[in-house]
Design an enzyme around this catalytic site. Structure first.
Site, mmCIF file in Angstrom:
data_model
loop_
_atom_site.group_PDB
_atom_site.id
_atom_site.type_symbol
_atom_site.label_atom_id
_atom_site.label_comp_id
_atom_site.label_asym_id
_atom_site.label_seq_id
_atom_site.Cartn_x
_atom_site.Cartn_y
_atom_site.Cartn_z
ATOM 1 N NE ARG A 1 5.672 -2.837 -4.963
ATOM 2 C CZ ARG A 1 4.799 -3.844 -5.113
ATOM 3 N NH1 ARG A 1 4.624 -4.415 -6.301
ATOM 4 N NH2 ARG A 1 4.078 -4.257 -4.097
ATOM 5 C CB SER B 1 6.977 -0.953 1.034
ATOM 6 O OG SER B 1 5.786 -1.579 1.383
ATOM 7 C CD GLU C 1 8.002 -0.170 -3.145
ATOM 8 O OE1 GLU C 1 7.993 -1.296 -2.620
ATOM 9 O OE2 GLU C 1 7.009 0.580 -3.154
HETATM 10 C C1 LIG Z 1 0.994 4.954 2.837
HETATM 11 C C2 LIG Z 1 1.519 4.460 1.512
HETATM 12 C C3 LIG Z 1 1.176 3.208 1.070
HETATM 13 C C4 LIG Z 1 1.655 2.729 -0.163
HETATM 14 N N1 LIG Z 1 1.297 1.485 -0.558
HETATM 15 C C5 LIG Z 1 1.764 0.998 -1.731
HETATM 16 C C6 LIG Z 1 1.398 -0.318 -2.154
HETATM 17 O O1 LIG Z 1 0.644 -1.018 -1.513
HETATM 18 N N2 LIG Z 1 1.921 -0.756 -3.319
HETATM 19 C C7 LIG Z 1 2.741 0.005 -4.107
HETATM 20 O O2 LIG Z 1 3.156 -0.470 -5.168
HETATM 21 N N3 LIG Z 1 3.094 1.253 -3.722
HETATM 22 C C8 LIG Z 1 2.628 1.767 -2.562
HETATM 23 N N4 LIG Z 1 2.990 3.020 -2.162
HETATM 24 C C9 LIG Z 1 3.935 3.807 -2.980
HETATM 25 C C10 LIG Z 1 3.256 4.841 -3.913
HETATM 26 O O3 LIG Z 1 1.994 5.184 -3.460
HETATM 27 C C11 LIG Z 1 3.123 4.331 -5.356
HETATM 28 O O4 LIG Z 1 4.396 3.998 -5.865
HETATM 29 C C12 LIG Z 1 2.466 5.360 -6.280
HETATM 30 O O5 LIG Z 1 2.236 4.821 -7.557
HETATM 31 C C13 LIG Z 1 3.301 6.627 -6.426
HETATM 32 O O6 LIG Z 1 2.471 7.565 -7.081
HETATM 33 P P1 LIG Z 1 2.791 9.108 -7.023
HETATM 34 O O7 LIG Z 1 1.876 9.769 -8.000
HETATM 35 O O8 LIG Z 1 2.751 9.621 -5.664
HETATM 36 O O9 LIG Z 1 4.275 9.077 -7.606
HETATM 37 P P2 LIG Z 1 5.502 10.038 -7.283
HETATM 38 O O10 LIG Z 1 6.048 9.713 -5.948
HETATM 39 O O11 LIG Z 1 5.146 11.447 -7.534
HETATM 40 O O12 LIG Z 1 6.526 9.551 -8.401
HETATM 41 C C14 LIG Z 1 7.031 8.239 -8.377
HETATM 42 C C15 LIG Z 1 7.955 8.037 -9.577
HETATM 43 O O13 LIG Z 1 7.207 8.081 -10.774
HETATM 44 C C16 LIG Z 1 7.688 9.102 -11.646
HETATM 45 N N5 LIG Z 1 6.496 9.706 -12.270
HETATM 46 C C17 LIG Z 1 5.409 10.185 -11.623
HETATM 47 N N6 LIG Z 1 4.489 10.613 -12.521
HETATM 48 C C18 LIG Z 1 5.019 10.403 -13.745
HETATM 49 C C19 LIG Z 1 4.573 10.655 -15.078
HETATM 50 N N7 LIG Z 1 3.373 11.185 -15.333
HETATM 51 N N8 LIG Z 1 5.394 10.344 -16.111
HETATM 52 C C20 LIG Z 1 6.610 9.796 -15.874
HETATM 53 N N9 LIG Z 1 7.098 9.526 -14.647
HETATM 54 C C21 LIG Z 1 6.314 9.826 -13.599
HETATM 55 C C22 LIG Z 1 8.433 10.078 -10.755
HETATM 56 O O14 LIG Z 1 9.427 10.758 -11.465
HETATM 57 C C23 LIG Z 1 9.018 9.128 -9.709
HETATM 58 O O15 LIG Z 1 10.195 8.535 -10.206
HETATM 59 C C24 LIG Z 1 2.505 3.538 -0.951
HETATM 60 C C25 LIG Z 1 2.842 4.822 -0.499
HETATM 61 C C26 LIG Z 1 2.341 5.283 0.724
HETATM 62 C C27 LIG Z 1 2.694 6.666 1.171
#
Ligand SMILES: Cc1cc2nc3c(=O)[nH]c(=O)nc-3n(C[C@H](O)[C@H](O)[C@H](O)COP(=O)(O)OP(=O)(O)OC[C@H]3O[C@@H](n4cnc5c(N)ncnc54)[C@H](O)[C@@H]3O)c2cc1C
Length: 336
Positions: A163, A236, A332
């Site tokens: 992570r 998580s 996380e």
């Molecule tokens: C129901 C649920 C289940 C999930 N299951 C998992 C799982 O199984 N495994 C897992 O690893 N995660 C899981 N996650 C967490 C999450 O989905 C992941 O971490 C995902 O990659 C976040 O993507 P996002 O686009 O929503 O990121 P955001 O929440 O929008 O951003 C996350 C971080 O990335 C940075 N960021 C985003 N885009 C960029 C970019 N283009 N350039 C630079 N920085 C950037 C942001 O500043 C922030 O710090 C889950 C979440 C939910 C709600």
């Protein structure tokens, strides 16, 4: 580029908490990116956002939120063994996984059902069911914010860990990821190391195909995770703590059923969900913040919890786990 003042963020974060930001900019094409510097956006507080599924807003954001909404999945090269696919940061992770399954590209099927966008996937090296995105990333492309210079980092330069990556550590808040390149196998191979997956495969007597594995992972996930269209959460909430084997051995004397996994020399990873459960917090609810009854690692917003309430609640969980086991569990989720 869409440019909005005083944007409400409730529908831009899967915790569904209310918060305002002064300015909200949606980048729809890479060609618009230089304007972010020209308009002085990086001279004030800023935050790059994807789908908002790994973030908790605890207050209004006094600055600019830049959401990457760029589109496009391009196969750069392909032979009989593998394909190199370049994906824009704004593509939904789900759409990319669907694309791979449709084209019979192997490697991301265990990561089906993870919300968010492709540009965020390397940031915390998303992982599930024995696979991490680092296993299929070829390179990550974008801009350093401080220098305005483009970068293209090969997989081994991204400092991927559990992570974690360079984008969440050394380069934190100093990158705008625009594209990610994935190397996907065209030769069938599956990762079935995760027990829940291999057992279920056997129980259901399913044929080993890409579609079946993806569908199975999806059904296992759906059974234990909340539906984010109805209940707010960010998956998580805590990382699984990595501790010395001696710490685990001491704890096993008190808690014989303690689960642990090897995590490098002299270290083991404990299951944060089990620690939360054993600390008596599974299913506990305070106001609209709670621990999801089916999965203790997930903190949920049952309706109108504020970011501050969720923040106070997660700190309470940390305290309970620390008091019971002497172990500090780290979020996380990104706290803003
Ligand atoms: C129901 C649920 C289940 C999930 N299951 C998992 C799982 O199984 N495994 C897992 O690893 N995660 C899981 N996650 C967490 C999450 O989905 C992941 O971490 C995902 O990659 C976040 O993507 P996002 O686009 O929503 O990121 P955001 O929440 O929008 O951003 C996350 C971080 O990335 C940075 N960021 C985003 N885009 C960029 C970019 N283009 N350039 C630079 N920085 C950037 C942001 O500043 C922030 O710090 C889950 C979440 C939910 C709600």
């Amino acid at each position: 580029m869409k440019d909005i003042q005083n944007q409400q963020l409730k529908s831009y974060n899967t915790f569904m908490v209310s918060a305002l930001c002064d300015r909200f900019v949606q980048v729809e094409e890479d060609g618009e990116i230089p304007r972010l510097w020209e308009e002085g956006i990086f001279g004030r507080p800023y935050l790059v956002l994807g789908g908002g599924s790994n973030i908790l807003f605890t207050q209004d954001f006094h600055g600019t939120i830049i959401q990457m909404c760029t589109r496009g999945i391009v196969v750069i090269e392909e032979d009989t063994n593998s394909a190199l696919v370049e994906v824009a940061a704004g593509v939904d992770w789900a759409d990319f996984v669907d694309f791979c399954i449709r084209n019979h590209y192997y490697g991301v099927e265990n990561l089906i059902g993870i919300p968010g966008r492709v540009g965020s996937s390397p940031v915390q090296n998303i992982g599930a069911y024995g696979v991490e995105v680092k296993d299929v990333i070829d390179s990550v492309i974008g801009f350093r914010i401080s220098s305005q210079k483009p970068f293209a980092l090969r997989n081994e330069e991204c400092a991927f860990g559990y992570r974690s990556s360079i984008f969440k550590t050394e380069w934190k808040n100093d990158v705008l990821i625009t594209r990610v390149r994935f190397r996907l196998s065209k030769i069938p191979h599956f990762t079935l190391t995760y027990q829940a997956l291999s057992k279920e495969l056997e129980n259901r007597k399913l044929e080993l195909t890409l579609e079946n594995i993806a569908a199975l992972v999806k059904s296992i996930r759906d059974a234990k995770l909340p539906d984010i269209t109805k209940i707010g959460c960010a998956g998580s909430f805590f990382k699984n703590p990595v501790v010395d084997i001696s710490v685990r051995d001491r704890l096993v004397e008190q808690v014989p059923q303690l689960v642990s996994y090897p995590a490098g020399e002299g270290k083991v990873k404990l299951a944060a969900g089990q620690l939360i459960d054993l600390a008596g917090m599974k299913g506990v609810r305070e106001g609209d913040a709670g621990v999801y009854p089916l999965q203790a690692l997930v903190i949920v917003n049952y309706g109108n919890a504020s970011g501050t309430e969720i923040c106070n609640f997660y700190q309470k969980i940390q305290k309970e786990v620390f008091n019971r086991f002497g172990i500090f569990i780290e979020p996380e989720v990104n706290i803003e």
